[in-house]
Design a protein around this motif. Structure first.
Motif, PDB file in Angstrom:
ATOM      1  N   ILE A 157       0.857  -1.187   0.000  1.00 28.85           N
ATOM      2  CA  ILE A 157       0.000   0.000   0.000  1.00 28.85           C
ATOM      3  C   ILE A 157       0.891   1.232   0.000  1.00 28.85           C
ATOM      4  CG2 ILE A 157      -1.824   1.249   1.231  1.00 28.85           C
ATOM      5  CD1 ILE A 157      -2.754  -1.467   0.300  1.00 28.85           C
ATOM      6  N   THR A 158       0.711   2.116  -0.986  1.00 33.12           N
ATOM      7  CA  THR A 158       1.516   3.333  -1.055  1.00 33.12           C
ATOM      8  C   THR A 158       0.957   4.389  -0.100  1.00 33.12           C
ATOM      9  OG1 THR A 158       0.191   4.361  -2.804  1.00 33.12           O
ATOM     10  CG2 THR A 158       1.966   2.862  -3.494  1.00 33.12           C
ATOM     11  N   TYR A 159       1.742   5.437   0.096  1.00 31.02           N
ATOM     12  CA  TYR A 159       1.273   6.535   0.955  1.00 31.02           C
ATOM     13  C   TYR A 159       0.018   7.179   0.373  1.00 31.02           C
ATOM     14  CZ  TYR A 159       4.881   6.538   4.511  1.00 31.02           C
ATOM     15  OH  TYR A 159       5.661   6.191   5.588  1.00 31.02           O
ATOM     16  N   ARG A 160      -0.058   7.315  -0.936  1.00 29.76           N
ATOM     17  CA  ARG A 160      -1.251   7.893  -1.552  1.00 29.76           C
ATOM     18  C   ARG A 160      -2.465   7.007  -1.292  1.00 29.76           C
ATOM     19  NH1 ARG A 160      -3.757   6.497  -5.839  1.00 29.76           N
ATOM     20  NH2 ARG A 160      -2.015   5.242  -6.625  1.00 29.76           N
ATOM     21  N   GLN A 161      -2.302   5.707  -1.461  1.00 23.38           N
ATOM     22  CA  GLN A 161      -3.415   4.782  -1.230  1.00 23.38           C
ATOM     23  C   GLN A 161      -3.846   4.761   0.236  1.00 23.38           C
ATOM     24  OE1 GLN A 161      -1.390   1.337  -2.829  1.00 23.38           O
ATOM     25  NE2 GLN A 161      -2.642   1.335  -4.707  1.00 23.38           N
ATOM     26  N   LEU A 162      -2.866   4.811   1.136  1.00 20.69           N
ATOM     27  CA  LEU A 162      -3.204   4.789   2.557  1.00 20.69           C
ATOM     28  C   LEU A 162      -3.914   6.072   2.973  1.00 20.69           C
ATOM     29  CD1 LEU A 162      -3.098   3.294   5.235  1.00 20.69           C
ATOM     30  CD2 LEU A 162      -0.795   4.220   5.605  1.00 20.69           C
ATOM     31  N   LEU A 163      -3.505   7.199   2.389  1.00 19.22           N
ATOM     32  CA  LEU A 163      -4.197   8.457   2.686  1.00 19.22           C
ATOM     33  C   LEU A 163      -5.639   8.409   2.193  1.00 19.22           C
ATOM     34  CD1 LEU A 163      -4.308  11.366   3.685  1.00 19.22           C
ATOM     35  CD2 LEU A 163      -3.329  12.089   1.479  1.00 19.22           C
ATOM     36  N   GLU A 164      -5.848   7.894   0.989  1.00 19.15           N
ATOM     37  CA  GLU A 164      -7.203   7.798   0.459  1.00 19.15           C
ATOM     38  C   GLU A 164      -8.063   6.873   1.327  1.00 19.15           C
ATOM     39  OE1 GLU A 164      -6.845   6.525  -3.579  1.00 19.15           O
ATOM     40  OE2 GLU A 164      -6.035   8.456  -4.291  1.00 19.15           O
ATOM     41  N   MET A 165      -7.503   5.751   1.735  1.00 21.88           N
ATOM     42  CA  MET A 165      -8.219   4.806   2.593  1.00 21.88           C
ATOM     43  C   MET A 165      -8.585   5.466   3.930  1.00 21.88           C
ATOM     44  SD  MET A 165      -6.850   1.006   3.733  1.00 21.88           S
ATOM     45  CE  MET A 165      -6.158   0.742   2.102  1.00 21.88           C
ATOM     46  N   THR A 166      -7.623   6.194   4.480  1.00 17.81           N
ATOM     47  CA  THR A 166      -7.847   6.873   5.759  1.00 17.81           C
ATOM     48  C   THR A 166      -8.917   7.949   5.644  1.00 17.81           C
ATOM     49  OG1 THR A 166      -5.573   6.438   6.482  1.00 17.81           O
ATOM     50  CG2 THR A 166      -6.721   8.267   7.544  1.00 17.81           C
ATOM     51  N   CYS A 167      -8.880   8.717   4.559  1.00 14.63           N
ATOM     52  CA  CYS A 167      -9.864   9.786   4.383  1.00 14.63           C
ATOM     53  C   CYS A 167     -11.272   9.214   4.205  1.00 14.63           C
ATOM     54  CB  CYS A 167      -9.488  10.656   3.184  1.00 14.63           C
ATOM     55  SG  CYS A 167      -8.097  11.772   3.505  1.00 14.63           S
ATOM     56  N   ARG A 168     -11.407   8.152   3.434  1.00 17.96           N
ATOM     57  CA  ARG A 168     -12.726   7.537   3.279  1.00 17.96           C
ATOM     58  C   ARG A 168     -13.251   7.054   4.638  1.00 17.96           C
ATOM     59  NH1 ARG A 168     -14.372   6.335  -1.999  1.00 17.96           N
ATOM     60  NH2 ARG A 168     -12.737   6.294  -3.609  1.00 17.96           N
ATOM     61  N   LEU A 169     -12.381   6.418   5.408  1.00 20.44           N
ATOM     62  CA  LEU A 169     -12.787   5.933   6.722  1.00 20.44           C
ATOM     63  C   LEU A 169     -13.131   7.086   7.658  1.00 20.44           C
ATOM     64  CD1 LEU A 169     -10.349   2.958   7.381  1.00 20.44           C
ATOM     65  CD2 LEU A 169     -12.812   2.909   7.712  1.00 20.44           C
ATOM     66  N   GLY A 170     -12.331   8.147   7.620  1.00 17.55           N
ATOM     67  CA  GLY A 170     -12.610   9.301   8.460  1.00 17.55           C
ATOM     68  C   GLY A 170     -13.956   9.933   8.134  1.00 17.55           C
ATOM     69  N   ASN A 171     -14.244  10.089   6.841  1.00 14.35           N
ATOM     70  CA  ASN A 171     -15.541  10.647   6.433  1.00 14.35           C
ATOM     71  C   ASN A 171     -16.683   9.716   6.820  1.00 14.35           C
ATOM     72  OD1 ASN A 171     -14.550  13.028   5.271  1.00 14.35           O
ATOM     73  ND2 ASN A 171     -14.085  12.003   3.338  1.00 14.35           N
ATOM     74  N   MET A 172     -16.463   8.422   6.701  1.00  9.90           N
ATOM     75  CA  MET A 172     -17.489   7.447   7.082  1.00  9.90           C
ATOM     76  C   MET A 172     -17.810   7.555   8.569  1.00  9.90           C
ATOM     77  SD  MET A 172     -17.183   3.284   7.009  1.00  9.90           S
ATOM     78  CE  MET A 172     -16.122   3.321   8.458  1.00  9.90           C
ATOM     79  N   LEU A 173     -16.772   7.632   9.395  1.00 10.23           N
ATOM     80  CA  LEU A 173     -16.982   7.739  10.836  1.00 10.23           C
ATOM     81  C   LEU A 173     -17.706   9.034  11.185  1.00 10.23           C
ATOM     82  CD1 LEU A 173     -13.553   6.380  12.144  1.00 10.23           C
ATOM     83  CD2 LEU A 173     -15.752   5.202  12.204  1.00 10.23           C
ATOM     84  N   ARG A 174     -17.296  10.130  10.557  1.00  9.90           N
ATOM     85  CA  ARG A 174     -17.952  11.409  10.819  1.00  9.90           C
ATOM     86  C   ARG A 174     -19.420  11.361  10.431  1.00  9.90           C
ATOM     87  NH1 ARG A 174     -13.372  15.675   8.784  1.00  9.90           N
ATOM     88  NH2 ARG A 174     -12.553  16.262  10.841  1.00  9.90           N
ATOM     89  N   ARG A 175     -19.702  10.824   9.252  1.00 14.39           N
ATOM     90  CA  ARG A 175     -21.091  10.779   8.791  1.00 14.39           C
ATOM     91  C   ARG A 175     -21.940   9.899   9.692  1.00 14.39           C
ATOM     92  NH1 ARG A 175     -23.689   7.432   5.234  1.00 14.39           N
ATOM     93  NH2 ARG A 175     -21.735   6.467   4.521  1.00 14.39           N
ATOM     94  N   ARG A 176     -21.309   8.918  10.305  1.00 20.56           N
ATOM     95  CA  ARG A 176     -22.032   8.010  11.193  1.00 20.56           C
ATOM     96  C   ARG A 176     -22.045   8.488  12.642  1.00 20.56           C
ATOM     97  NH1 ARG A 176     -25.411   3.737   9.629  1.00 20.56           N
ATOM     98  NH2 ARG A 176     -24.933   3.267   7.457  1.00 20.56           N
TER      99      ARG A 176
END
Length: 684
Positions: free
Chosen positions: A133-152
């Protein structure tokens, strides 16, 4: 020599610091052509080389850590006060006024400079199936998860429990919590449902993240089922995100959400929260000498700085290296040296999902060859196990990429150290035997960093890290604090001044924090470990001073096991001790008194008791031996004489010591005879 705690000892320490400071200032001017040991030292006038920098970091702690924090971390707002600490009251504050985001420091700043650099190598259970997993991919994964948690509905300050094996989604979940300002509470995936439930309740968790199943050593573990069982006694939990590690379906309830599906609905950009330096980053539970695990609290800036600095300099990590820490992320070693330290340094870190002997005892070294690992960080328990399989499993694979070998979890014995250095490292890799704890946040005593030609003594942690001032205290004097100032002596290991990586409190129980760490030796941080300081001034850890034992690198309180054993209907009382174990370091030995009238087979009772311990704590906590006795050795006041039990198990009958306070001397004779009979059936 010794000095009573107070003005005298503080004066001597202060005087020594002034003398050393003056000496090293002159030495630095004389050796001004020697380059600074680390970039942070460039601004320290007259400080050249490791020894001078070590002294400066202790005698000028605020200046040292301020320079490191400004250079190592990206700040949203700068801090105005480097430290405001009072160890006697357990009040620890670093970098006040500063604001930052940990996930930005671990991801965004590296994406800006090297987006395609590999951040994570997920070494899955089956060899050769790794995922990068590259840094770009890990950042994207983290941002999606962060937005998911916030929305929930997860908000800043909430606690999210993560019950997952080492995998990229687990790391992204930790970083997503950090990004939105929620605290994470990672629970080791080997813990039972009841142990998980206890940590969920204490952490006041509303959201849980898990996987449908775990895979380890060719076996499937039912993690989602464990969560379902745990939540029967956790009414605060409102939602469970379930990632799919395997293709096997699991039962889902109304509160369960398939994580991958939900993540795909989210944006790739997640606004990071501006966090105060002392906001909570995570809780992590560790065993104590009482039955209730301690939820240690680590905060943002200080922890990240300390993890990054120790990762860089203890292991001599360089850009482009592949760092292989094989600890589970459910432990502090996984937090600091699989996740936060390497990622803060822009490194490539390995997440190891399997076991050291799956599919064969060459697994570690095959992985080193295939992934071209440069630093390997493992536990003495695993090394002792692999040593018994012979050298051929090591020699089968190319380990020429290795530069540094690390040991963690417990003191490493000389035989394992020599094998590690000579066979695994071909005699060319330094072995860093690291001492630290969940409470310290990162490595505190270790052979490196040091002057390039400095010796390494097998089996010794040796030297304090920058900013760490270890001291030994007399354990025989309880009315005053007695500082042992000479070498070639043993005592209680304490640390004389605060450092940024240390835990701040115990969740919802600061009184317990101060009573455990700050009050035994006022003005010093009490580690709970004993240590020996050699004639040369090197430190060697001698073991726990309280009733905490270390089984295969896992710390467990004897009281925790006793609590479970005593719940069994046939048991009147029990006493648990640790004993030396060739593989695990320490094993668990149980003395059990049954209630009157119980007529059951001892083998069946032992099996049932081990099943209870496995269910309520974890398999590693199960007693290796259960000795049924009619009575335990007690003082006339009713206190169990555990030192007597330890000496019996260690077969050191000459060391039983003073038995004048023993209520019933016949109890000891009975226990000695019973132990001999048990040993004749199975050797400890």
């Amino acid at each position: 020599m010794w000095l009573s705690c107070g003005c005298a000892s503080k004066y001597v320490v202060s005087f020594s610091r002034r003398v050393f400071k003056s000496y090293f200032h002159v030495l630095g001017r004389w050796r001004c052509n020697v380059p600074a040991f680390m970039p942070e030292a460039a601004g320290f006038e007259g400080v050249c080389g490791h020894s001078a920098l070590q002294e400066f970091s202790v005698s000028n702690s605020a200046s040292f850590w301020a320079a490191a924090a400004r250079q190592r971390l990206n700040w949203i707002s700068p801090f105005h006060t480097t430290q405001d600490c009072d160890l006697s009251r357990g009040e620890i504050k670093w970098f006040e006024g500063g604001k930052l985001n940990v996930s930005v420091n671990c991801l965004d700043r590296h994406v800006h400079t090297c987006p395609e650099r590999v951040a994570l190598i997920w070494e899955r259970d089956e060899p050769g199936s790794e995922v990068k997993i590259t840094y770009r991919q890990l950042l994207e994964m983290t941002c999606r998860l962060g937005n998911m948690l916030r929305r929930r509905g997860v908000r800043k300050g909430d606690c999210v429990t993560i019950y997952m094996p080492p995998c990229p989604l687990a790391v992204a979940s930790m970083l997503a919590c950090a990004r939105i300002g929620a605290a994470h509470n990672v629970v080791f995936a080997g813990f039972s449902a009841e142990a998980l439930a206890e940590r969920i309740r204490d952490g006041e968790t509303v959201t849980v993240i898990t996987v449908n199943q775990g895979v380890r050593g060719g076996k499937v573990t039912e993690l989602k089922k464990a969560v379902d069982t745990a939540l029967q006694s956790c009414p605060t939990v409102q939602q469970v995100f379930v990632a799919m590690r395997t293709e096997n379906p699991v039962a889902m309830t109304a509160r369960d959400i398939v994580m991958e599906e939900e993540m795909q609905k989210e944006d790739l950009v997640c606004e990071p929260a501006a966090m105060d330096s002392e906001d909570v980053l995570f809780l992590l539970y560790t065993s104590g000498s009482t039955g209730k695990p301690k939820g240690l609290v680590h905060t943002q800036a200080g922890y990240l700085l300390y993890a990054a600095l120790t990762h860089k300099y203890v292991f001599n990590y360089s850009d482009g290296d592949v760092f292989g820490c094989v600890a589970d992320i459910g432990w502090i070693t996984g937090h600091s040296y699989s996740v936060y330290g390497p990622l803060a340094n822009g490194g490539t870190t390995v997440l190891f999902e399997s076991t050291p002997i799956y599919p064969d005892p060459g697994r570690y070294w095959e992985m080193v060859q295939r992934l071209k690992i440069n630093q390997f960080y493992g536990a003495p328990t695993a090394l002792r196990l692999l040593l018994k399989y012979g050298d051929q499993w090591v020699h089968k694979y190319d380990r020429s990429t290795l530069k540094t070998l690390g040991s963690v979890g417990e003191p490493i014995n000389t035989e394992a150290w020599e094998w590690y250095h000579r066979v695994v490292g071909d005699g060319r890799c330094p072995v860093v035997d690291t001492w630290w704890q969940t409470e310290t946040g990162g490595i505190c005593i270790t052979p490196r960093p040091s002057e390039p030609d400095a010796e390494i003594v097998p089996g010794m942690a040796m030297r304090p890290f920058f900013g760490i001032e270890p001291v030994l205290m007399d354990t025989e004097v309880f009315c005053v604090c007695v500082l042992l100032t000479s070498n070639d002596t043993s005592g209680a290991l304490c640390i004389a001044q605060p450092w940024p990586g240390m835990a701040r409190t115990i969740h919802n129980d600061h009184q317990r924090f101060t009573e455990t760490y700050c009050q035994p030796y006022p003005g010093y941080f009490f580690t709970g470990d004993g240590a020996y300081r050699s004639k040369e001034g090197y430190y060697q850890i001698t073991g726990r001073l309280d009733d905490v034992i270390n089984v295969s690198g896992h710390r467990i309180g004897t009281a925790e096991i006793e609590d479970v054993v005593n719940q069994y209907s046939a048991v009147a009382e029990s006493a648990i001790i640790g004993y030396p174990h060739n593989i695990k370091g320490q094993g668990v030995y149980a003395f059990v008194v049954l209630k009157k009238g119980v007529n059951a087979q001892e083998e069946e009772l032992s099996r049932q008791l081990n099943n209870m311990v496995s269910k309520k704590i974890a398999k590693y906590a199960c007693p290796d031996f259960i000795q049924f006795v009619h009575r335990l050795p007690k003082t006339r006041s009713g206190k169990i004489m555990r030192r007597v039990l330890r000496k019996v198990v260690e077969q050191d009958l000459n060391g039983l010591g003073d038995l004048s306070t023993l209520d019933d001397p016949a109890a000891v004779e009975e226990i000695i005879q019973g132990h001999r009979e048990l040993c004749s059936k199975q050797q400890p």
